[in-house]
Design an enzyme around this catalytic site. Sequence first.
Site, short mmCIF file in Angstrom:
data_model
loop_
_atom_site.label_atom_id
_atom_site.label_comp_id
_atom_site.label_asym_id
_atom_site.label_seq_id
_atom_site.Cartn_x
_atom_site.Cartn_y
_atom_site.Cartn_z
N TYR A 229 -12.09 20.86 -24.82
CA TYR A 229 -11.86 21.34 -23.45
C TYR A 229 -12.82 20.70 -22.47
CZ TYR A 229 -16.01 24.32 -23.88
OH TYR A 229 -17.29 24.77 -24.03
N LYS B 202 -0.15 -7.23 -3.21
CA LYS B 202 0.67 -7.85 -2.18
C LYS B 202 1.39 -9.07 -2.74
CE LYS B 202 -1.24 -7.57 1.97
NZ LYS B 202 -2.38 -7.92 2.82
N ARG C 175 5.08 -1.95 -0.80
CA ARG C 175 4.20 -1.36 -1.82
C ARG C 175 4.54 0.12 -1.95
NH1 ARG C 175 -0.94 -2.02 2.02
NH2 ARG C 175 -0.38 -0.49 3.58
N SER D 64 -21.50 22.18 -26.10
CA SER D 64 -20.97 21.95 -24.77
C SER D 64 -21.84 20.87 -24.14
CB SER D 64 -21.03 23.25 -23.96
OG SER D 64 -20.57 22.99 -22.66
N ARG E 145 -3.63 -14.06 3.79
CA ARG E 145 -3.69 -12.60 3.61
C ARG E 145 -4.41 -12.24 2.32
NH1 ARG E 145 2.48 -10.81 3.72
NH2 ARG E 145 1.57 -8.85 4.47
N GLY F 226 -23.67 19.20 -21.57
CA GLY F 226 -24.18 19.47 -20.22
C GLY F 226 -24.50 18.14 -19.60
N MET G 157 -9.80 -5.50 4.22
CA MET G 157 -9.86 -6.96 4.28
C MET G 157 -8.91 -7.47 5.33
SD MET G 157 -10.42 -7.88 0.42
CE MET G 157 -10.24 -6.47 -0.63
N GLY H 194 -7.18 -1.75 5.59
CA GLY H 194 -8.20 -2.06 6.59
C GLY H 194 -9.47 -2.65 6.04
N CYS I 289 -19.36 20.73 -19.75
CA CYS I 289 -19.48 21.69 -18.66
C CYS I 289 -20.23 21.13 -17.47
CB CYS I 289 -20.14 22.98 -19.15
SG CYS I 289 -21.83 22.72 -19.71
N HIS J 182 -4.66 3.32 12.29
CA HIS J 182 -5.74 3.34 11.30
C HIS J 182 -6.15 4.76 10.95
CE1 HIS J 182 -10.01 3.13 10.03
NE2 HIS J 182 -9.56 2.11 9.32
P1 ADP Z 1 -2.93 -5.59 5.62
O1 ADP Z 1 -3.15 -5.69 4.16
O2 ADP Z 1 -4.12 -5.16 6.37
O3 ADP Z 1 -1.68 -4.83 5.93
P2 ADP Z 1 -1.41 -7.99 5.94
O4 ADP Z 1 -1.78 -9.17 5.13
O5 ADP Z 1 -0.26 -7.22 5.45
O6 ADP Z 1 -2.68 -7.07 6.12
O7 ADP Z 1 -1.14 -8.58 7.36
C1 ADP Z 1 -1.42 -7.98 8.58
C2 ADP Z 1 -0.22 -8.11 9.51
O8 ADP Z 1 0.19 -9.45 9.67
C3 ADP Z 1 0.99 -7.38 8.99
O9 ADP Z 1 1.59 -6.70 10.04
C4 ADP Z 1 1.89 -8.46 8.48
O10 ADP Z 1 3.23 -8.10 8.55
C5 ADP Z 1 1.56 -9.62 9.39
N1 ADP Z 1 1.78 -10.90 8.72
C6 ADP Z 1 1.16 -11.34 7.62
N2 ADP Z 1 1.64 -12.54 7.23
C7 ADP Z 1 2.60 -12.86 8.11
C8 ADP Z 1 3.49 -13.99 8.22
N3 ADP Z 1 3.48 -14.98 7.34
N4 ADP Z 1 4.34 -14.01 9.25
C9 ADP Z 1 4.34 -12.99 10.15
N5 ADP Z 1 3.55 -11.91 10.10
C10 ADP Z 1 2.68 -11.83 9.09
MG MG Z 2 0.05 -5.17 5.27
#
Ligand code: ADP
Ligand code: MG
Length: 874
Positions: A851, A23, A337, A764, A93, A766, A104, A102, A831, A455
């Site tokens: 192989y 990120k 990403r 081979s 974040r 195992g 963290m 989901g 194998c 999710h």
């Molecule tokens: P995840 O990795 O679970 O997607 P994110 O860090 O991307 O978590 O954040 C979760 C949500 O919060 C996302 O929808 C993201 O766009 C929003 N968000 C994160 N930082 C900001 C920010 N600085 N301003 C507005 N929205 C934010």
């Molecule tokens: Mg995100």
Amino acid sequence: MATKWVYKFSEGNAEMRNLLGGKGANLAEMTGLNLPIPQGFTVTTEACTNYYDCGGKISDEVASQVIEAMKDLEEIQGKKFGDLEDPLLVSVRSGARVSMPGMMDTILNLGLNDEAVEGFAKKTGNPRFAYDSYRRFIQMFSDVVKEVDKAKFEDVLDDIKAEKGVKFDTDLDADDLKEVIKRYKGIYRKALNEEFPQDPKDQLFEAIKAVFRSWDNPRAIYYRRMNDIPGDWGTAVNVQTMVFGNMGDTSGTGVAFTRNPSTGEKQIYGEYLINAQGEDVVAGVRTPQPITKLAEDLPECYEQFMSIAHTLEEHYRDMQDMEFTIQEGKLYFLQTRNGKRTAPAALRIACELVDEGKITKEEAVSRIDAKALDQLLHPNFDEAALKAALPIGEALPASPGAAAGKVYFDAEMAKLHHEAGLKVILVRLETSPEDIEGMHAAEGILTARGGMTSHAAVVARGMGTACVAGCGDIKFAEDGKSFTLGGKTVKEGDYISLDGSTGKIYLGEIRTVPASISGNFDRIMTWADEIRTLQVRTNADTPADALNAVKFGAQGIGLCRTEHMFFDAERIPKIRRMILSTTKEAREIALNQLIPYQKKDFKDLYEVMEGRPVTIRFLDPPLHEFLPNTMEEITALAKDMGVTVEEINMRRAALHEFNPMMGHRGCRLAVTYPEIAKMQTRAVMEAAIEVKQEKGYDIVPEIMIPLVGEKKELAYVKEVVVQTAEKVKAYYESDIKYKVGTMIEIPRAALLADEIAEEAEFFSFGTNDLTQMTFGFSRDDAGKFLESYYENKIYESDPFAKLDQKGVGQLIEMAAKKGKATRPDIHLGICGEHGGDPSSVEFCYRAGLDYVSCSPFRVPIARLAAAQAAIANR
Ligand code: ADP
Ligand code: MG
Ligand code: MG
């Protein structure tokens, strides 16, 4: 110089993923591309490791660099963090090297407190928005940092909505939200016996620590194990200036993909919500709108959004998964990403990017997640059965695949029934990260709530599990043990079928048909075959398995286990006779009766393999596995052999072993009963010669002696094999060639591989037994305690699934080297189960094996992994 623990977005780039996390590195890259990114800074993954090294403390050096970076940010934004009139608010974040959806948690609107929220309300002239931001902050901070149950906060929100008689959180006004805040703070006080923290600096450091801690929460550990992610990578923390999608009707937030993550179709694909923040879209608080609707709502934003999405895909040369927020008509990007995708989408996107001239064939091959091919190798619904089936509903086709199974309504039950060997379908209102193990256990997932980016949808696509999401027509019973849909009631344990590609839901269990390799899949596999040097064989005992594997591209059989050929109802009495005989003569008579069967098995196998190499392993399991167990079987056998039941029982007792795994098995059987090896040799040689004569295939039988630990042991059995084989050759007047080799599965054999290679023409590995004996724990029992080893971070993954390169791998490398020193042209393969595991395949490539051999369904995975290994090690 002191370590740099903190990087401003303007100081990083996409190459710095290991240090800044995915990120952070991409936020930096986008900043470099001059895209509208709220500015901020990244605390490195090394700082996370440092936090753990310091026993769960942020060191002074890291802390002071964070404070420094915050000052710089204040300057850029022209606002002060902690200011009471116009506070700088940030999000905190997490972001590891690879995205862990989901796993963290993010905290938004950090920097608010009881006083600052008043200033914020005045400054923005929008008290409703200010209180909404604060209540969200309290909720997220309490949940993520303090682990106060989220549900308590949701209950308050529901209560107040009910008191006001409104449906959505957007219907609540400033005064309502003030009340929400009051009750939220009450929950916090009650749960923790303290007031909600008012000092923004405390809030910030608490949040950073929580992100570091979340790297090691049980969900994260489980996800890492499922996805081969090492525990020592750590996560980075991003601190970013807030932008607000919850400021009113010209604000909003959304997520989008540059291509369809389910099918791969080239077309922007996304959802957004007006007047919302952060996770609202994903959490499904309201039903999101398709991105195309944005062209009507906010046309300028839509234009700009499309143009940036295009830029990003061009720049990364891959499908992008993006997050954006619109604050009062101004568009910001918050994340990009390389998007997660289903296997069919991955193949289509890779092929189309090659056709568009954006990537090379090699890049296309490297980008496919080999493990994900598994999704494509599993059955689809049988067309006729599907037509005859009764559809009871339809919802979003969130993750493709055909799934049939028994319905369970919670993750735990799904997991338990899966472990008991049943096929299960997990049916939930919506899923959350706590459900991950149940989702893994399920053949398919059905939810009543949530969109294509919910999710359930995201995780299911990642796992390659069929998913139908957002089926609003489902009505759950009060007790949660059944639901009604399309006029039918489905109870816990009833069968339903899901088609994740069409979104249809059917009553009952629909028959499925095997998959085949065609279209984009075939193109990618052809490219992979051009690139790879490592051969791929299969482990197959029956002609049907072998044929299936050849269809999947197997180049031979690396392991044919002959013991499976004896369990047949017609044959088992004969093998029992052989085992229970007390004289050599009696044994030979029984064995001679088995020859025709064995020979037929081998002939069938040679025929379907059409001259491809076939390695046949001689009898391996402990003899008592063949013995009769029930009184009925014992009496029948006694009668058949003309002996008494007592005699049989005495022989059974004599054959009893305390530790059969380390007992009378493998080549030890041939040492004590050479007649067995003789019989098997005859069957192999006669079959090979006859098929060669009948069909003209150039067959070179490969006879493999199992469980050897000493050269003389192999020499002894080999002598029996060679004598017999030569006799057969003479009888048929054949000049057929054949090879005798061994499995390396006992550590002693690896240690003495140079000596063993004097006798063995091939090795081979195992690795099932080799792993078992190197670790000193059995495959069948390890499941009982390995869980605690993962929890305590002693081992990260199951060594029976993913080769332990550090220990077992060392034995393999050594044995390969020693073997080659004695016999430069020695043929080397593996194998064990590991032969189809991508990271283990790469290891085999590096260790110089010729192989890998794996189960039929994993052959395409191994082919792709072998190509990827060749590319990665250029
Ligand atoms: P995840 O990795 O679970 O997607 P994110 O860090 O991307 O978590 O954040 C979760 C949500 O919060 C996302 O929808 C993201 O766009 C929003 N968000 C994160 N930082 C900001 C920010 N600085 N301003 C507005 N929205 C934010
Ligand atoms: Mg995100
Ligand atoms: Mg073995």
